[in-house]
Design a protein around this motif. Structure first.
Motif, PDB file in Angstrom:
ATOM      1  N   LEU A 174     -14.898  -6.192  -0.036  1.00 21.77           N
ATOM      2  CA  LEU A 174     -14.198  -5.248   1.091  1.00 21.77           C
ATOM      3  C   LEU A 174     -14.792  -3.855   1.205  1.00 21.77           C
ATOM      4  CD1 LEU A 174     -11.433  -7.421   0.790  1.00 21.77           C
ATOM      5  CD2 LEU A 174     -10.389  -5.324   1.543  1.00 21.77           C
TER       6      LEU A 174
ATOM      7  N   TRP B 263      -2.706 -10.799   5.153  1.00 24.60           N
ATOM      8  CA  TRP B 263      -3.626  -9.389   5.014  1.00 24.60           C
ATOM      9  C   TRP B 263      -4.918  -8.675   4.899  1.00 24.60           C
ATOM     10  CZ3 TRP B 263      -5.349  -6.186   1.710  1.00 24.60           C
ATOM     11  CH2 TRP B 263      -4.977  -4.594   1.677  1.00 24.60           C
ATOM     12  N   LEU B 264      -5.928  -9.437   4.357  1.00 29.71           N
ATOM     13  CA  LEU B 264      -6.844  -9.275   4.859  1.00 29.71           C
ATOM     14  C   LEU B 264      -7.441  -8.844   5.804  1.00 29.71           C
ATOM     15  CD1 LEU B 264      -7.602 -11.140   1.569  1.00 29.71           C
ATOM     16  CD2 LEU B 264      -8.683  -9.038   1.584  1.00 29.71           C
TER      17      LEU B 264
ATOM     18  N   ARG C 293      -7.602  -0.266   0.810  1.00 36.60           N
ATOM     19  CA  ARG C 293      -7.712  -1.550   0.925  1.00 36.60           C
ATOM     20  C   ARG C 293      -7.946  -2.701   0.010  1.00 36.60           C
ATOM     21  NH1 ARG C 293      -8.772  -4.620   5.132  1.00 36.60           N
ATOM     22  NH2 ARG C 293      -6.705  -5.621   5.370  1.00 36.60           N
TER      23      ARG C 293
ATOM     24  N   SER D  47      -5.170   1.825   6.692  1.00 37.33           N
ATOM     25  CA  SER D  47      -5.600   2.495   5.309  1.00 37.33           C
ATOM     26  C   SER D  47      -7.311   2.679   5.420  1.00 37.33           C
ATOM     27  CB  SER D  47      -4.869   2.114   4.522  1.00 37.33           C
ATOM     28  OG  SER D  47      -3.752   1.836   4.749  1.00 37.33           O
TER      29      SER D  47
ATOM     30  N   THR E 210       0.957  -0.753  -0.234  1.00 32.11           N
ATOM     31  CA  THR E 210      -0.051   0.071  -0.227  1.00 32.11           C
ATOM     32  C   THR E 210       0.911   1.205   0.315  1.00 32.11           C
ATOM     33  OG1 THR E 210      -1.814  -1.293   1.264  1.00 32.11           O
ATOM     34  CG2 THR E 210      -1.715   1.301   1.277  1.00 32.11           C
TER      35      THR E 210
ATOM     36  N   ASP F 129      -2.222  -3.040   6.973  1.00 34.42           N
ATOM     37  CA  ASP F 129      -2.663  -1.832   6.900  1.00 34.42           C
ATOM     38  C   ASP F 129      -4.358  -1.929   6.983  1.00 34.42           C
ATOM     39  OD1 ASP F 129      -0.430  -1.916   5.709  1.00 34.42           O
ATOM     40  OD2 ASP F 129      -0.908  -3.009   4.023  1.00 34.42           O
ATOM     41  N   LEU F 130      -4.153  -2.352   8.701  1.00 34.84           N
ATOM     42  CA  LEU F 130      -6.125  -1.941   8.842  1.00 34.84           C
ATOM     43  C   LEU F 130      -6.615   0.208   9.448  1.00 34.84           C
ATOM     44  CD1 LEU F 130      -6.434  -4.749  11.380  1.00 34.84           C
ATOM     45  CD2 LEU F 130      -7.205  -4.481   9.167  1.00 34.84           C
TER      46      LEU F 130
ATOM     47  N   ALA G 259      -5.970  -5.509  -2.363  1.00 36.76           N
ATOM     48  CA  ALA G 259      -6.347  -6.727  -2.351  1.00 36.76           C
ATOM     49  C   ALA G 259      -7.190  -6.830  -4.253  1.00 36.76           C
ATOM     50  CB  ALA G 259      -8.073  -6.832  -2.137  1.00 36.76           C
TER      51      ALA G 259
END
Length: 380
Positions: A210, A168-169, A181, A176, A5, A173-174, A185
């Protein structure tokens, strides 16, 4: 290692702020609108997203025919192959929409493979569905099957890369923004290319999932597939994927151009949806205001609203929208036809109704009112 990201530039942050404001306004507008036409609009937006995804993959079914297929109508102008692709994508999209508020939700390999089966299961076993590819993958350039645009990572690397993506999902980067995101993805999944076919659709579907899980808007208002399916945008979509992703798996590359492209898509699609909400709302109000003069009942207004916004209505769609039986729906449409508000087209099978000579012209004018879509990066 996945594609990372990027850090946003000031203008990107400004565009993202504008998107947030528009989405908040859109959420408020939808909540204030009559539930009946909002449901119709949500169906129409889903149909547009499916039709656009079909177009990107080379299958062509008009959005209104997609909407009819979604309601169980089979007498539409589409090949059996295109119908199968449409219904498969509808199945996956419906499941994605249902997950927007699912408790204890987690991403997993099983979920992704199940979604892939929904999309591609009708091609199995000729094109294996729901399982990672067991061979190398080569993506050809649009219009030139001999030119290689991209070679995916070796098949032996796919399980590990998918484990990394799932991790990661769930936890990467929570901090962001959800739209960022979702875009990342999409990029990582399409570049891993874990299946033998259907990777583009799955990547766009994951992006929609997402966004839907972000909870700002109903899932039907979240997809950018309609925007991606427009001819010029589809070309730019492939171009930026090619430029950012590189000719082979290259997660060290700069991903900011991909994020800028997605921010433009989010911004312009939100503009389009907001204009559509405004027109739809105005058409509904105008039809209600003229109902007495034309002798139209409230439920018949639903049929007229469908004609104004989509161009036609079928008995099957009207029947479902108003929870009527076959005879009630038929009588209503016949009455509207006799009054000159609708005109029947076609025979019993495949028959639909379009605006008749006495259909309120101001409503049609509102439905077809032009609008301007701005590019938030134009002043860059």
């Amino acid at each position: 290692m996945l594609y990372r990201t990027p850090r946003l530039e000031p203008l990107d942050i400004q565009v993202l702020d504008q998107i947030n404001a528009m989405r908040d306004e859109l959420r408020h507008a939808v909540r204030q609108a009559p539930a009946k036409w909002t449901l119709d609009l949500r169906k129409a937006l889903t149909a547009s997203a499916i039709a656009a995804s079909n177009t990107i993959e080379g299958y062509r079914v008009e959005a209104r025919d997609v909407a009819d297929l979604m309601d169980g109508e089979r007498e539409v102008e589409a090949s059996d192959e295109n119908k199968a692709e449409t219904l498969a994508y509808q199945q996956a999209m419906t499941y994605i929409q249902s997950l927007h508020d699912a408790p204890d939700f987690r991403y997993g390999k099983g979920l992704l493979n199940a979604l892939h089966w929904m999309l591609q299961g009708h091609h199995h076993p000729l094109k294996t569905a729901g399982q990672w590819r067991k061979t190398a993958i080569r993506i050809t350039a649009p219009g030139d099957d001999l030119a290689t645009d991209y070679e995916g990572p070796d098949q032996d690397l796919v399980p590990g890369l998918m484990s990394e993506l799932v991790d990661w999902l769930n936890g990467g980067d929570l901090d962001s923004h959800v739209l960022i995101r979702a875009a990342m993805a999409h990029l990582n999944l399409v570049k891993i290319h874990p299946w033998s076919d259907g990777n583009g659709r799955m990547s766009r579907s994951l992006q929609t999932l997402l966004i839907a899980r972000g909870g700002v808007l109903a899932p039907e208002f979240s997809s950018i597939e309609e925007w991606l399916g427009m001819p010029g945008n589809t070309w730019e979509y492939y171009k930026v994927l090619r430029e950012v992703g590189g000719p082979v798996w290259s997660p060290e590359r700069n991903t900011l151009p991909w994020i800028k492209f997605n921010l433009l898509a989010y911004h312009q699609q939100t503009q389009r949806v907001r204009r559509r909400v405004d027109r739809s709302n105005e058409c509904w109000i105008q039809l209600i205001e003229t109902a007495d003069a034309y002798g139209v009942t409230e439920r018949q207004t639903t049929a007229l609203h469908e004609v104004a916004m989509v161009g036609r209505v079928r008995r099957s769609r009207y029947e479902k929208a108003e929870a009527l039986n076959n005879q009630q729906a038929t009588r209503d449409l016949q009455a509207l036809t006799k009054a000159g508000l609708l005109t029947a087209v076609g025979q019993t099978k495949g028959r639909h109704y379009v605006a008749g000579p006495r259909f309120p012209q101001q409503v049609l004018a509102t439905a077809q009112r032009p609008h301007t879509i701005v590019n938030p990066y134009a002043a860059e």
